[in-house]
Scaffold this motif. Structure first.
Motif, PDB file in Angstrom:
ATOM      1  N   MET A  14       7.597  -0.066  -4.490  1.00  0.00           N
ATOM      2  CA  MET A  14       7.311  -1.332  -4.981  1.00  0.00           C
ATOM      3  C   MET A  14       7.239  -2.263  -3.639  1.00  0.00           C
ATOM      4  O   MET A  14       6.050  -3.071  -3.746  1.00  0.00           O
ATOM      5  N   ASP A  15       7.997  -2.130  -2.698  1.00  0.00           N
ATOM      6  CA  ASP A  15       7.740  -2.885  -1.541  1.00  0.00           C
ATOM      7  C   ASP A  15       6.146  -2.785  -0.865  1.00  0.00           C
ATOM      8  O   ASP A  15       5.601  -3.746  -0.322  1.00  0.00           O
ATOM      9  N   LEU A  16       5.939  -1.338  -0.814  1.00  0.00           N
ATOM     10  CA  LEU A  16       4.647  -1.070  -0.326  1.00  0.00           C
ATOM     11  C   LEU A  16       3.503  -1.620  -1.112  1.00  0.00           C
ATOM     12  O   LEU A  16       2.498  -2.036  -0.414  1.00  0.00           O
ATOM     13  N   LEU A  17       3.615  -1.446  -2.370  1.00  0.00           N
ATOM     14  CA  LEU A  17       2.566  -1.884  -3.368  1.00  0.00           C
ATOM     15  C   LEU A  17       2.385  -3.547  -3.262  1.00  0.00           C
ATOM     16  O   LEU A  17       1.374  -3.978  -3.113  1.00  0.00           O
ATOM     17  N   THR A  18       3.512  -4.152  -3.084  1.00  0.00           N
ATOM     18  CA  THR A  18       3.457  -5.479  -2.711  1.00  0.00           C
ATOM     19  C   THR A  18       2.730  -5.831  -1.525  1.00  0.00           C
ATOM     20  O   THR A  18       1.824  -6.753  -1.502  1.00  0.00           O
ATOM     21  N   LYS A  19       3.001  -5.092  -0.438  1.00  0.00           N
ATOM     22  CA  LYS A  19       2.216  -5.511   0.775  1.00  0.00           C
ATOM     23  C   LYS A  19       0.855  -5.062   0.644  1.00  0.00           C
ATOM     24  O   LYS A  19      -0.129  -5.555   1.571  1.00  0.00           O
TER      25      LYS A  19
END
Length: 99
Positions: A44-49
């Motif tokens: 989820m963090d990578l998608l946000t980035k």
């Protein structure tokens, strides 16, 4: 004069917000893979980035997010992120809906 300026500004903002189209994504995985307390937050963090907005995981362990239509993410790109995190991409399904 100020009221006219504010009214025009609000009209322009409302008009530009309506013109922006979004893509809504739903990412699911077999075998409750998104239950993982370590990998799913990293995903989820990578998608946000990478431009995902409004990302959340629901009670059925599906990850939901949106992107502006002009900055949409392809299935191949999302599956590469899945693989980069350490998941098996064959377990994942991606659904999208344009709004």
């Amino acid at each position: 004069m100020k009221i006219t300026f504010i009214a025009c500004l609000l009209f322009i903002l409302a008009f530009s917000a309506q013109g922006q189209k979004k893509i809504t994504y739903t990412v699911t995985a077999d075998a409750h893979a998104l239950m993982c307390p370590f990998l799913s937050p990293k995903f989820m963090d990578l998608l946000t980035k990478k431009g995902a907005e409004g990302i959340y995981k629901d009670s059925t362990l599906a990850v939901h997010f949106t992107t502006p239509k002009e900055k949409g993410l392809t299935d191949d790109f999302i599956l590469k992120l899945v693989d980069e995190i350490g998941y098996d991409p064959r377990m994942f399904k991606i659904a999208r809906k344009e709004e």
